[in-house]
Design an enzyme around this catalytic site. Structure first.
Site, PDB file in Angstrom:
ATOM      1  N   LYS A  53      11.585  44.098  15.624  1.00 15.15           N
ATOM      2  CA  LYS A  53      10.675  44.441  16.588  1.00 15.15           C
ATOM      3  C   LYS A  53       9.944  45.855  16.597  1.00 15.15           C
ATOM      4  O   LYS A  53       8.930  45.942  16.591  1.00 15.15           O
ATOM      5  CB  LYS A  53      11.347  44.441  17.927  1.00 15.15           C
ATOM      6  CG  LYS A  53      11.717  42.817  18.434  1.00 15.15           C
ATOM      7  CD  LYS A  53      12.608  42.548  19.499  1.00 15.15           C
ATOM      8  CE  LYS A  53      12.819  41.193  19.776  1.00 15.15           C
ATOM      9  NZ  LYS A  53      13.933  41.079  20.849  1.00 15.15           N
ATOM     10  N   GLN A  97      17.359  44.513  24.973  1.00 14.40           N
ATOM     11  CA  GLN A  97      18.026  43.479  23.936  1.00 14.40           C
ATOM     12  C   GLN A  97      19.196  42.785  24.512  1.00 14.40           C
ATOM     13  O   GLN A  97      20.224  43.459  24.879  1.00 14.40           O
ATOM     14  CB  GLN A  97      18.226  44.149  22.569  1.00 14.40           C
ATOM     15  CG  GLN A  97      18.720  42.926  21.514  1.00 14.40           C
ATOM     16  CD  GLN A  97      17.488  42.024  21.454  1.00 14.40           C
ATOM     17  OE1 GLN A  97      16.439  42.297  21.400  1.00 14.40           O
ATOM     18  NE2 GLN A  97      17.905  40.736  21.157  1.00 14.40           N
ATOM     19  N   ASP A 120       9.032  41.184  28.311  1.00 11.61           N
ATOM     20  CA  ASP A 120       9.925  39.754  27.920  1.00 11.61           C
ATOM     21  C   ASP A 120       9.459  38.819  29.141  1.00 11.61           C
ATOM     22  O   ASP A 120       9.880  37.550  28.862  1.00 11.61           O
ATOM     23  CB  ASP A 120      11.445  40.118  28.078  1.00 11.61           C
ATOM     24  CG  ASP A 120      12.027  40.332  26.497  1.00 11.61           C
ATOM     25  OD1 ASP A 120      11.342  39.748  25.621  1.00 11.61           O
ATOM     26  OD2 ASP A 120      13.061  41.146  26.308  1.00 11.61           O
TER      27      ASP A 120
END
Ligand code: NDP
Length: 308
Positions: A53, A97, A120
């Site tokens: 990412k 994460q 997200d």
């Protein structure tokens, strides 16, 4: 008949190109979109995900800040970190994460992320925005699935869509996105009776269950579009043969790495479907591309600018 292969890597590359152009425009106007990635502890898989990412950010000109609290971090410490990131003007997106270390209350931490920076799309405010068709940030993998369908010219409106899996990350949001685009949606899960009876009705079948090659050709309507979200590692040679037959490329990969990947859809479904996403190279590449797109979208939304 053999299905058209929906090339996710190619679509992801297109999206990234578009994002790079938006970043350049934004920088010319004086702001560089920024993403903070919080990686707690030393989970090797998480380290790989976060690294890719961060690399994608670098390639597109997005500022990124990787924050790596130790595995012993507490819920309170992470909440404090999230508050700091929520307040930082140079950060438009916050990525936490998962999984977080076991002692951490993950739900509290995710809830602390400002909905405006929730790239997200997991925050209940954004889940509500999606459900009520208000502007907001939407989860990356489901958004990527919609991009694959739309950019491949596959009609959604008026079609029968069946989603296998009802997770908060994939199944539920993709079902909502398909319904918002006027598909008639059925959501199946582990308690569904007569799964094949449902899947055979699908014009669009999305499989997100995490069960290797579970969707077999008999379960698919001829000509259907099949989106395979599953990522399952195959380490058993007998399974390799069962899934891929004498496919030389797969056999060589297996010899080299000791494993290969299979989706939730049996590769032989390609003989029945009209279009299908491969694994790897189907839905996977879209997830990061949509994270990048969400970061730029969050940057624009926070500044009151129009978003696509
Ligand atoms: P979850 O484990 O959170 O959810 C799985 C869902 O599948 C559940 O709703 C479960 O039902 C359902 N299910 C399990 N077994 C069956 C069965 N035998 N029949 C019908 N339904 C079943 O998984 P995720 O949604 O997080 O992920 C699904 C897959 O997608 C995984 O392989 C994952 O690795 C992959 N993935 C890929 C991504 C990408 O970028 N390509 C991103 C995210 C996930 P119930 O609710 O009843 O338990």
């Amino acid at each position: 008949m053999s299905a058209i292969i929906l090339d996710g890597a190619k679509i992801a590359a297109q999206i990234k190109e578009e994002v790079a152009v938006q970043v350049t425009e934004s920088v010319a106007q004086g702001t560089r979109p920024g993403l903070a990635a919080v990686l707690a502890g030393n989970n090797p898989a998480s380290e790989i995900y976060v690294r890719s990412k961060v690399r994608a950010c670098e390639a597109l000109g997005i500022y990124s800040d990787q924050i790596t609290p130790p595995g012993s971090v507490t819920t309170d410490e992470l909440l404090e970190l999230i508050e700091t990131l929520n307040a930082r003007h140079d950060i438009d997106g916050i990525l936490v994460q998962l999984p977080l270390p076991p002692q951490v209350d993950s739900k509290r931490v995710l809830l602390a992320v400002s909905p405006a920076k929730d790239v997200d799309g997991f925050h209940p405010v954004n889940v509500g925005n999606l459900s009520t068709q208000r502007p907001g940030l939407t989860p990356c993998t489901p958004a990527g699935i919609i991009e694959i369908l739309q950019r491949s010219g596959i009609e959604i409106s008026g079609r029968d869509a069946v989603v296998l899996g009802r997770s908060d990350i994939v199944g539920k949001p993709v079902a909502m996105m398909l319904m918002n685009r006027n598909a008639t949606v059925t959501v199946c899960h582990s308690r569904t009776c007569d799964l094949a009876g449902h899947t055979r009705q699908a014009d669009i079948l999305v499989a997100a269950i995490g069960k290797p090659a579970m969707v077999t050709p008999e379960m698919v309507k001829p000509g259907a579009t099949v989106i395979d979200v599953g990522i399952n590692r195959v380490v058993d040679k007998q399974k390799l043969r069962e899934y891929f037959g004498e496919n030389e490329k797969r056999q060589l990969e297996f010899e080299r790495k000791g494993s290969t990947l299979v989706g939730d859809v049996h590769p032989r479904v390609a003989e029945v479907a009209g279009a299908i996403t491969p694994v790897p190279g189907g839905v996977g590449p879209l997830t990061i591309a949509m994270l990048m797109a969400n970061t730029v979208k969050a940057a624009r939304m926070r500044r009151g600018l129009a978003v696509a």
